[in-house]
Design a protein around this motif. Sequence first.
Motif, PDB file in Angstrom:
ATOM      1  N   PRO B 339       0.808  -1.228   0.000  1.00 63.63           N
ATOM      2  CA  PRO B 339       0.000   0.000   0.000  1.00 63.63           C
ATOM      3  C   PRO B 339       0.841   1.279   0.000  1.00 63.63           C
ATOM      4  N   ALA B 340       2.041   1.225   0.572  1.00 64.88           N
ATOM      5  CA  ALA B 340       2.929   2.394   0.499  1.00 64.88           C
ATOM      6  C   ALA B 340       3.983   2.091  -0.559  1.00 64.88           C
ATOM      7  N   SER B 341       3.534   2.076  -1.817  1.00 55.90           N
ATOM      8  CA  SER B 341       4.426   1.638  -2.891  1.00 55.90           C
ATOM      9  C   SER B 341       5.466   2.671  -3.282  1.00 55.90           C
ATOM     10  N   GLY B 342       5.234   3.923  -2.928  1.00 55.75           N
ATOM     11  CA  GLY B 342       6.194   4.975  -3.264  1.00 55.75           C
ATOM     12  C   GLY B 342       7.443   4.860  -2.408  1.00 55.75           C
ATOM     13  N   ASP B 343       8.250   5.925  -2.408  1.00 59.87           N
ATOM     14  CA  ASP B 343       9.523   5.854  -1.696  1.00 59.87           C
ATOM     15  C   ASP B 343       9.356   5.735  -0.186  1.00 59.87           C
ATOM     16  N   ALA B 344       8.238   6.204   0.356  1.00 61.33           N
ATOM     17  CA  ALA B 344       8.021   6.059   1.798  1.00 61.33           C
ATOM     18  C   ALA B 344       8.053   4.578   2.187  1.00 61.33           C
ATOM     19  N   GLY B 345       7.494   3.757   1.317  1.00 63.42           N
ATOM     20  CA  GLY B 345       7.471   2.313   1.567  1.00 63.42           C
ATOM     21  C   GLY B 345       8.860   1.704   1.569  1.00 63.42           C
ATOM     22  N   GLY B 346       9.840   2.437   1.014  1.00 66.60           N
ATOM     23  CA  GLY B 346      11.232   1.981   1.048  1.00 66.60           C
ATOM     24  C   GLY B 346      11.721   1.783   2.477  1.00 66.60           C
ATOM     25  N   ALA B 347      11.157   2.548   3.408  1.00 68.27           N
ATOM     26  CA  ALA B 347      11.542   2.393   4.821  1.00 68.27           C
ATOM     27  C   ALA B 347      11.131   1.003   5.320  1.00 68.27           C
ATOM     28  N   VAL B 348       9.932   0.584   4.937  1.00 71.92           N
ATOM     29  CA  VAL B 348       9.447  -0.753   5.322  1.00 71.92           C
ATOM     30  C   VAL B 348      10.310  -1.822   4.657  1.00 71.92           C
ATOM     31  N   GLY B 349      10.544  -1.643   3.355  1.00 73.79           N
ATOM     32  CA  GLY B 349      11.303  -2.638   2.590  1.00 73.79           C
ATOM     33  C   GLY B 349      12.734  -2.765   3.069  1.00 73.79           C
ATOM     34  N   SER B 350      13.373  -1.637   3.350  1.00 75.22           N
ATOM     35  CA  SER B 350      14.779  -1.719   3.776  1.00 75.22           C
ATOM     36  C   SER B 350      14.877  -2.408   5.145  1.00 75.22           C
ATOM     37  N   ALA B 351      13.893  -2.165   5.997  1.00 72.51           N
ATOM     38  CA  ALA B 351      13.900  -2.839   7.308  1.00 72.51           C
ATOM     39  C   ALA B 351      13.708  -4.345   7.127  1.00 72.51           C
ATOM     40  N   TYR B 352      12.783  -4.721   6.266  1.00 70.21           N
ATOM     41  CA  TYR B 352      12.543  -6.147   5.989  1.00 70.21           C
ATOM     42  C   TYR B 352      13.780  -6.800   5.366  1.00 70.21           C
ATOM     43  N   ALA B 353      14.400  -6.081   4.405  1.00 72.03           N
ATOM     44  CA  ALA B 353      15.587  -6.639   3.738  1.00 72.03           C
ATOM     45  C   ALA B 353      16.683  -6.897   4.770  1.00 72.03           C
ATOM     46  N   ALA B 354      16.849  -5.960   5.694  1.00 69.41           N
ATOM     47  CA  ALA B 354      17.869  -6.135   6.740  1.00 69.41           C
ATOM     48  C   ALA B 354      17.535  -7.347   7.603  1.00 69.41           C
ATOM     49  N   PHE B 355      16.265  -7.503   7.930  1.00 72.11           N
ATOM     50  CA  PHE B 355      15.873  -8.593   8.829  1.00 72.11           C
ATOM     51  C   PHE B 355      16.025  -9.963   8.170  1.00 72.11           C
ATOM     52  N   HIS B 356      15.561 -10.084   6.938  1.00 70.62           N
ATOM     53  CA  HIS B 356      15.555 -11.410   6.307  1.00 70.62           C
ATOM     54  C   HIS B 356      16.824 -11.730   5.516  1.00 70.62           C
ATOM     55  N   ILE B 357      17.433 -10.703   4.905  1.00 72.75           N
ATOM     56  CA  ILE B 357      18.603 -10.986   4.060  1.00 72.75           C
ATOM     57  C   ILE B 357      19.899 -10.838   4.865  1.00 72.75           C
ATOM     58  N   TRP B 358      20.064  -9.727   5.543  1.00 70.04           N
ATOM     59  CA  TRP B 358      21.287  -9.500   6.336  1.00 70.04           C
ATOM     60  C   TRP B 358      21.279 -10.368   7.606  1.00 70.04           C
ATOM     61  N   ASN B 359      20.140 -10.377   8.289  1.00 76.80           N
ATOM     62  CA  ASN B 359      20.039 -11.109   9.555  1.00 76.80           C
ATOM     63  C   ASN B 359      19.695 -12.592   9.346  1.00 76.80           C
ATOM     64  N   LYS B 360      19.362 -12.937   8.083  1.00 74.85           N
ATOM     65  CA  LYS B 360      19.026 -14.316   7.693  1.00 74.85           C
ATOM     66  C   LYS B 360      17.882 -14.914   8.525  1.00 74.85           C
TER      67      LYS B 360
END
Lengths: 49, 618
Positions: B339-360
């Motif tokens: 639902p927040a597909s614009g750049d604001a949603g990047g905050a959600v995505g970057s947090a998720y990427a850190a949790f699942h990809i960096w933190n495995k």
Amino acid sequence: MEFLKELWLYLKTRKRYWLIPLIFLLLAMAVLIVATSSSALAPIIYTLF
Amino acid sequence: MKTAILGISAFYHDSAACLLIDGEIIAAAQEERFSRKKNDASFPKSAIQYVLSEGGIVYEDLTAISFYDKPLLKFERLMENYHSFVPRGISGFLNSVPVWIKEKLFMRKFLRGHLDEFGKKKIQLLFPEHHLSHAASAFYPSPFEEAAILTVDGVGEWATTTICHGKFNQITVLRQLDYPHSLGLLYASFTYYLGFKVNSGEYKVMGLAPYGDPQSEQTRAFKDKILQELMDIREDGSILLNMDYFDFATSTRMTNNKKCETLFGIPPREPESSISQSHMNLALAIQQVTELCMISLATTAQKMTGCKNLVMAGGVALNCVANSKIADTGLFEEIWIQPASGDAGGAVGSAYAAFHIWNKAPRMISYPDAMKAAFLGPEYGEKEILKIIRKYGMVFNYYADFNELCAVIAQKMTEGKVVGWFQDRMEFGPRALGNRSILADPRNPEMQKILNLKIKFREGFRPFAPAVLAEDLSEYFEKGSASPYMLFIDTLRQKWKSSEPSCESERRAENRLQKTGSFFPAVTHLDNSARIQTVDRNLHPKFWRLITEFKKITGCGMIINTSFNVRGEPIVCNPADACEGFLGTEMDFLVMGNYVFDKSAQEKLQSATHHKKGFKPD
């Protein structure tokens, strides 16, 4: 130092070595601009150009 | 020990912060809501303060902080861009380089400088790529174990479009389209040419498109010219832009106006000037081209991944008409869009990427999704509401029984009254979904005009979205697929359609703006399509109750739902913003929690001049 390490890692990974002179030139210009804003160096720089 | 990740998007447009604790989104908010500056790009200090307090943690408790793009990669793109077009773009170069040298190139240090205000602890800083952040924001909160991922926006670092494959906690980038060839920038260029503001006026182009005449020779010619002269679409959906017609790479203008005027035969529209049928036809043409590209991209994503589910993010994923066209192809069983597909949603995505990809960390799947109906922002209780009542000396009615309140307000709506509705947690993303909304009766033929001109102070052509009881959706709309985030359109069933415009005078531009062919004129376009929000009893209990009461009186299970703001203003955040909006417009009622404010009872109050405060038109 952290920046330089990161920059080197990036340049190596992306193989964008041509950016090195550009970045350092821009940084040198930035330092020059900051330096010339202080009155002690300004006359010397002015005569250089 | 909990894993707490702070996601940040900032410094370009729509800065925001998101807090993820052990993979659960605790809170997310855009800085604009606190600073009251639309599309605020500054460091999201207030948003960070809020998300940390919502999580009940302090800065030192954070495991990592994730910024939504890679600054060095973006710098590389800028330098290569200026190099490619030299000497054109020299002024852009001279404007942007000082900012980069001073701040953005040293993003790590720059961010730490800002974060020092929260604490001195050196917390791990991560920089996932812009489109990976979008992909993560689409895949990880979705209800799918495996999905094709499509991200389309203006530009991140290099990427403008990606096709990825998401499985369990992994995302693999399969294909990428690079700058300057960008569907988002193509659409933004037409937004600019049609006299609207880039990065915020795109949805106006989408809203204008249905007023274009699909049968007209001019629309067909516009479409052909876009496809033949401006771009080259390949079979896989990738595009190549003819940069002779675009100036965005070298200047602040998006299009080469001279060349575009010669090609299309109409000059660029001046902002705020009248809108002609040609403008509507051009909007329709670019909308059709966008849909064509999106369908091709979705087809490629399906072929490459073999997945039955699709998830999407990036600014172009807010184009609900294109989203619906993809859904109509039947390529995928299910589609979920952030639902927040614009750049604001990047905050959600970057947090998720850190949790699942960096933190495995393994992934937990939530149903219907992990976005909590997008109600991720601050909530204000009775104490704050009473404070504002005292401040403004407002007259109010308090209803201990919320059902009774809903019955009273529903009755007022049937009498043509406009209601400001402020409840519980604020929405994250560009849409108001029933907690910070302006509501009215969709059956009233005058309501579109009243809301646009007297409440929102915006262009008269813009229709509103209907909020429909989920259980009544099929009664009113043909497809009847759930759309809790207003990201899909649907067409009214035949029985709710009135006569179509038949004679030429009705088809003329000025009349097309006023006339629609349905029983719900304020929420449908001329083609009887509507950008629907389905209201679920469990996800939106209070909003559902209000619509249900409205239905009891009228038999109609839908109401108008538009965001609680005026043109150029961010959606209201707190009770003070809501009161100012209420007093500064011709809104009839304001409901905050269990408090009801009647405008006619506030006579002693000097009306606030809120809307005249200088919000720049968006």
